[in-house]
Design a protein around this motif. Structure first.
Motif, PDB file in Angstrom:
ATOM      1  N   LYS A  19       0.830  -1.208   0.000  1.00  0.00           N
ATOM      2  CA  LYS A  19       0.000   0.000   0.000  1.00  0.00           C
ATOM      3  C   LYS A  19       0.864   1.258   0.000  1.00  0.00           C
ATOM      4  O   LYS A  19       0.566   2.221  -0.726  1.00  0.00           O
ATOM      5  CB  LYS A  19      -0.935   0.002   1.207  1.00  0.00           C
ATOM      6  CG  LYS A  19      -2.059  -1.011   1.092  1.00  0.00           C
ATOM      7  CD  LYS A  19      -2.937  -0.972   2.331  1.00  0.00           C
ATOM      8  CE  LYS A  19      -4.053  -1.984   2.259  1.00  0.00           C
ATOM      9  NZ  LYS A  19      -4.896  -1.949   3.475  1.00  0.00           N
ATOM     10  N   PHE A  25       0.728   4.153  -2.835  1.00  0.00           N
ATOM     11  CA  PHE A  25       0.395   5.549  -2.565  1.00  0.00           C
ATOM     12  C   PHE A  25       1.555   6.475  -2.920  1.00  0.00           C
ATOM     13  O   PHE A  25       1.336   7.561  -3.460  1.00  0.00           O
ATOM     14  CB  PHE A  25      -0.045   5.731  -1.121  1.00  0.00           C
ATOM     15  CG  PHE A  25      -1.367   5.060  -0.822  1.00  0.00           C
ATOM     16  CD1 PHE A  25      -2.483   5.262  -1.631  1.00  0.00           C
ATOM     17  CD2 PHE A  25      -1.500   4.208   0.255  1.00  0.00           C
ATOM     18  CE1 PHE A  25      -3.689   4.638  -1.371  1.00  0.00           C
ATOM     19  CE2 PHE A  25      -2.708   3.576   0.525  1.00  0.00           C
ATOM     20  CZ  PHE A  25      -3.804   3.792  -0.280  1.00  0.00           C
ATOM     21  N   GLU A  68       1.476   7.118  -6.429  1.00  0.00           N
ATOM     22  CA  GLU A  68       0.211   7.747  -6.817  1.00  0.00           C
ATOM     23  C   GLU A  68      -0.648   6.849  -7.705  1.00  0.00           C
ATOM     24  O   GLU A  68      -1.303   7.305  -8.644  1.00  0.00           O
ATOM     25  CB  GLU A  68       0.448   9.114  -7.463  1.00  0.00           C
ATOM     26  CG  GLU A  68       1.142  10.082  -6.540  1.00  0.00           C
ATOM     27  CD  GLU A  68       1.421  11.446  -7.148  1.00  0.00           C
ATOM     28  OE1 GLU A  68       1.181  11.649  -8.359  1.00  0.00           O
ATOM     29  OE2 GLU A  68       1.878  12.315  -6.398  1.00  0.00           O
ATOM     30  N   ASP A 119      -3.898   4.827  -8.482  1.00  0.00           N
ATOM     31  CA  ASP A 119      -5.299   5.077  -8.148  1.00  0.00           C
ATOM     32  C   ASP A 119      -5.716   4.250  -6.931  1.00  0.00           C
ATOM     33  O   ASP A 119      -5.450   3.050  -6.872  1.00  0.00           O
ATOM     34  CB  ASP A 119      -6.161   4.725  -9.357  1.00  0.00           C
ATOM     35  CG  ASP A 119      -7.609   5.044  -9.148  1.00  0.00           C
ATOM     36  OD1 ASP A 119      -8.313   4.195  -8.553  1.00  0.00           O
ATOM     37  OD2 ASP A 119      -8.043   6.129  -9.577  1.00  0.00           O
ATOM     38  N   LYS A 120      -6.373   4.878  -5.969  1.00  0.00           N
ATOM     39  CA  LYS A 120      -6.782   4.200  -4.737  1.00  0.00           C
ATOM     40  C   LYS A 120      -7.663   2.990  -5.021  1.00  0.00           C
ATOM     41  O   LYS A 120      -7.544   1.954  -4.352  1.00  0.00           O
ATOM     42  CB  LYS A 120      -7.497   5.169  -3.801  1.00  0.00           C
ATOM     43  CG  LYS A 120      -7.895   4.539  -2.473  1.00  0.00           C
ATOM     44  CD  LYS A 120      -8.656   5.500  -1.604  1.00  0.00           C
ATOM     45  CE  LYS A 120      -9.074   4.925  -0.274  1.00  0.00           C
ATOM     46  NZ  LYS A 120      -9.548   3.579  -0.241  1.00  0.00           N
ATOM     47  N   ASN A 121      -8.545   3.087  -5.998  1.00  0.00           N
ATOM     48  CA  ASN A 121      -9.416   1.969  -6.341  1.00  0.00           C
ATOM     49  C   ASN A 121      -8.604   0.743  -6.771  1.00  0.00           C
ATOM     50  O   ASN A 121      -8.948  -0.387  -6.433  1.00  0.00           O
ATOM     51  CB  ASN A 121     -10.405   2.377  -7.444  1.00  0.00           C
ATOM     52  CG  ASN A 121     -11.343   1.260  -7.817  1.00  0.00           C
ATOM     53  OD1 ASN A 121     -11.902   0.579  -6.968  1.00  0.00           O
ATOM     54  ND2 ASN A 121     -11.489   1.052  -9.112  1.00  0.00           N
ATOM     55  N   ILE A 159      -5.427   0.098  -5.876  1.00  0.00           N
ATOM     56  CA  ILE A 159      -4.756  -0.386  -4.655  1.00  0.00           C
ATOM     57  C   ILE A 159      -5.749  -1.187  -3.801  1.00  0.00           C
ATOM     58  O   ILE A 159      -5.415  -2.253  -3.276  1.00  0.00           O
ATOM     59  CB  ILE A 159      -4.165   0.787  -3.846  1.00  0.00           C
ATOM     60  CG1 ILE A 159      -3.043   1.465  -4.629  1.00  0.00           C
ATOM     61  CG2 ILE A 159      -3.668   0.318  -2.474  1.00  0.00           C
ATOM     62  CD1 ILE A 159      -1.854   0.585  -4.930  1.00  0.00           C
ATOM     63  N   ASP A 160      -6.967  -0.687  -3.682  1.00  0.00           N
ATOM     64  CA  ASP A 160      -7.972  -1.387  -2.879  1.00  0.00           C
ATOM     65  C   ASP A 160      -8.306  -2.758  -3.465  1.00  0.00           C
ATOM     66  O   ASP A 160      -8.405  -3.743  -2.728  1.00  0.00           O
ATOM     67  CB  ASP A 160      -9.250  -0.553  -2.769  1.00  0.00           C
ATOM     68  CG  ASP A 160      -9.091   0.670  -1.878  1.00  0.00           C
ATOM     69  OD1 ASP A 160      -8.085   0.755  -1.136  1.00  0.00           O
ATOM     70  OD2 ASP A 160      -9.977   1.558  -1.949  1.00  0.00           O
TER      71      ASP A 160
END
Length: 140
Positions: A35, A39, A42, A44-46, A48-49
């Motif tokens: 994670k 991050f 950079e 995309d958080k989606n 990574i999730d």
């Protein structure tokens, strides 16, 4: 376990039913490393999730064909991030990637995906495609 994790677990459990494969989650420390790298780059958080959901269920999962995900702490995942590409795994001639906002099943000769039919919005769709390909091969 969230609904995506339950779906991933169900898909992989179905794939390996009656076979000697282990489905093991990532260690929390390894998941945090993944994670943090995501991050810092950079990503995309989606994305990574979705990948975190996989790793929380089945870190480094590998099947005898097509599916071979890298462990979440493997630096190779971010090797080509300058080109905005994540290497998710490799098995034989198949490469699992995230590129151009798609999860892709491609090959190891540089094709991001086999065709547009092998590009997906979600990781779960990619896993489902891989399982369908495996079942087709196994039925021959």
């Amino acid at each position: 376990m969230n609904s995506n994790q339950e779906k991933i677990q169900a898909l992989l459990t179905f794939l390996v039913a009656d076979q000697n494969y282990k489905i093991e989650p990532a260690l929390k420390v390894d998941l945090e490393i993944f994670k943090d790298r995501g991050f810092k780059n950079e990503v995309d958080k989606n994305v990574i999730d979705q990948l975190s959901d996989l790793y929380e269920v089945a870190n480094g999962f590998e099947y005898e064909m097509i599916i071979g995900f890298y462990s979440c702490n493997d630096e190779i995942i971010f090797q080509n991030w300058l080109e905005k590409e994540l290497f998710l795994g490799k098995k034989d001639f198949n490469v699992l990637r995230w590129k151009n906002n798609k999860f892709c099943l491609g090959d190891n000769i540089g094709n991001t995906s086999i065709s547009e039919d092998y590009e997906f919005d979600t990781l779960i769709e990619l896993i489902e495609c891989c399982i369908n390909e495996i079942r087709e091969i196994e039925s021959c």
